[in-house]
Scaffold this active site. Structure first.
Site, PDB file in Angstrom:
ATOM      1  N   GLY A  68      35.128 -15.379  32.789  1.00  0.00           N
ATOM      2  CA  GLY A  68      33.926 -16.047  32.407  1.00  0.00           C
ATOM      3  C   GLY A  68      32.984 -16.218  33.557  1.00  0.00           C
ATOM      4  N   GLN A 165      34.070 -21.710  26.098  1.00  0.00           N
ATOM      5  CA  GLN A 165      34.985 -22.684  25.709  1.00  0.00           C
ATOM      6  C   GLN A 165      34.695 -22.743  24.124  1.00  0.00           C
ATOM      7  OE1 GLN A 165      37.154 -24.402  26.766  1.00  0.00           O
ATOM      8  NE2 GLN A 165      36.811 -24.166  29.126  1.00  0.00           N
ATOM      9  N   HIS A 187      41.281 -15.781  28.769  1.00  0.00           N
ATOM     10  CA  HIS A 187      42.477 -16.470  28.864  1.00  0.00           C
ATOM     11  C   HIS A 187      42.153 -17.865  28.209  1.00  0.00           C
ATOM     12  CE1 HIS A 187      41.118 -19.327  32.336  1.00  0.00           C
ATOM     13  NE2 HIS A 187      40.263 -18.423  32.565  1.00  0.00           N
ATOM     14  N   CYS A 305      38.224 -28.958  41.143  1.00  0.00           N
ATOM     15  CA  CYS A 305      37.883 -27.810  41.981  1.00  0.00           C
ATOM     16  C   CYS A 305      39.297 -26.893  42.160  1.00  0.00           C
ATOM     17  CB  CYS A 305      37.126 -28.223  42.848  1.00  0.00           C
ATOM     18  SG  CYS A 305      38.057 -28.854  44.523  1.00  0.00           S
TER      19      CYS A 305
END
Ligand code: PLP
Length: 365
Positions: A68, A165, A187, A305
């Protein structure tokens, strides 16, 4: 362990494992002209057609990427062409970090983009590229993409949609949405990490590559494609779980959390069925995640992060939630979640809340 962190990575689906094992047996590079290369090419093109059909695109408009993040970066690189850039305030870092200096479209308290502000911005200058995600990774908030796309087209602007998403959870169709490109990631669908795609509207034609190389992907992305990962990606496209059942489990989780003092961020907006953002006032998000982890539950803080360090959520900050932006955990139910798993979460959450917030929660649960 109870895994409730699907928005980080969905658990691998068996269909992906089977397809990947079969693709691994195929010797050959899809760029080679001999029979082995042609067999590899067939596998690649079958995967491309399946993904295109699932998401309302043409096969030739699917550009395989490493995931992505690369798909979002490629969209910004390929579609901007000197245009002004506007990004939603709650976009993923794959967009935010790839568009430094871009203007920002505000959202309301539910996390929904302000379309009046979009209209004004579009009217205020020359043609633009707008980036707006379909569903948010922290809250599950769903954006009014079709309306935004119509506004963009009225003003000669392009719209890139991060559907990383949303895919597999709500309908995602490039043609029906009317946008110019869509980013996907395997994934997040129960496929492998290492494969993703940028789907382009037919009118765009050729777009310049972000990664230059041997002319693969019709010159739009250099590099030998990872066949097993792409086969696993294609195998999980179109596999949608029972979202009504997921929403029921999520609602129960939220009810228990609210009884123990939690605030559900973005609860009143249109949302994915599998995602909830639970803020526990005055309790740091990382402390909640650690306490739940010690109790066998895997969830995320609103934003983590790569170092694993928890930061204040820019998503919840943009929604006007103030200090709650550092006090929210994300619970995201995977495709294979069980009622026993959410029961375990509810019990662990109650224990955690009672321990960490003794003054504000019922003493006996
Ligand atoms: N966009 C959104 C909305 C995401 O949630 C993520 C990952 O969390 C990405 C992009 C990046 O995808 P990838 O991990 O495949 O690079």
């Amino acid at each position: 362990m109870v895994y409730l962190d699907a928005n980080a990575s969905e658990p691998p689906r068996p269909e992906a494992k089977v397809a990947m094992a079969a693709a691994w047996e195929v010797t050959g590079n899809p760029s080679s002209v001999h029979a082995a290369g042609r067999a590899a090419r067939r596998l690649l093109e079958d995967a491309r057609e399946k993904i295109a059909a699932t998401f309302g695109a043409r096969g030739q408009d699917v550009v395989f990427t490493s995931g992505g993040t690369e798909a979002d970066n490629l969209a910004l690189h390929a579609l901007a062409e000197g245009r002004r850039i506007l990004i939603g305030a709650t976009e993923h870092d794959a967009i935010r970090e790839a568009a430094p200096g871009a203007d920002v479209l505000p959202v309301d308290r539910r996390g929904v983009a302000d379309l009046d502000a979009l209209r004004d911005w579009l009217a205020s200058g020359p043609p633009a590229l707008v980036c707006l995600m379909l569903a948010n990774n922290e809250t599950g908030t769903i954006q009014p993409i079709a309306e935004a796309a119509a506004l963009c087209r009225d003003h000669g602007a392009r719209l890139h949609v991060d559907a990383v998403q949303a895919a597999g959870r709500i309908g995602v169709n490039l043609t029906a949405l009317g946008c110019h490109s869509i980013a996907l990631s395997a994934h997040k669908l129960g496929g492998p990490a290492g494969a993703g795609a940028l789907l382009l509207a037919p009118e765009l034609g050729f777009v310049p590559p972000l990664i230059a190389g041997g002319g693969q992907e019709r010159g739009r992305r250099g590099g030998t494609p990872p066949l097993p990962a792409i086969a696993g990606f294609a195998a999980v496209c179109g596999l949608a779980g029972d979202q009504t059942w997921l929403a029921g489990l999520r609602d129960r989780v939220e009810a228990v959390a609210m009884r123990h003092g939690a605030i559900v961020c973005g609860r009143d907006g249109p949302r994915l069925a599998n995602t909830t953002s639970l803020a526990l006032p005055c309790v740091r998000a990382d402390a909640q995640v650690i306490a739940l982890d010690l109790d066998g539950i895997a969830v995320s803080a609103g934003a983590a992060c790569s170092s694993g360090k928890v930061q204040t959520s820019h998503v919840l900050t943009a929604m006007g939630l103030g200090s709650l932006a550092g006090q929210a955990i994300r619970v995201s139910l995977p495709w294979n979640v069980s009622e026993a798993a959410t029961d375990a979460f509810e019990a662990a959450y109650a224990r955690m809340a009672v321990r960490m917030k003794p003054a504000l929660v019922p003493t006996a649960a």
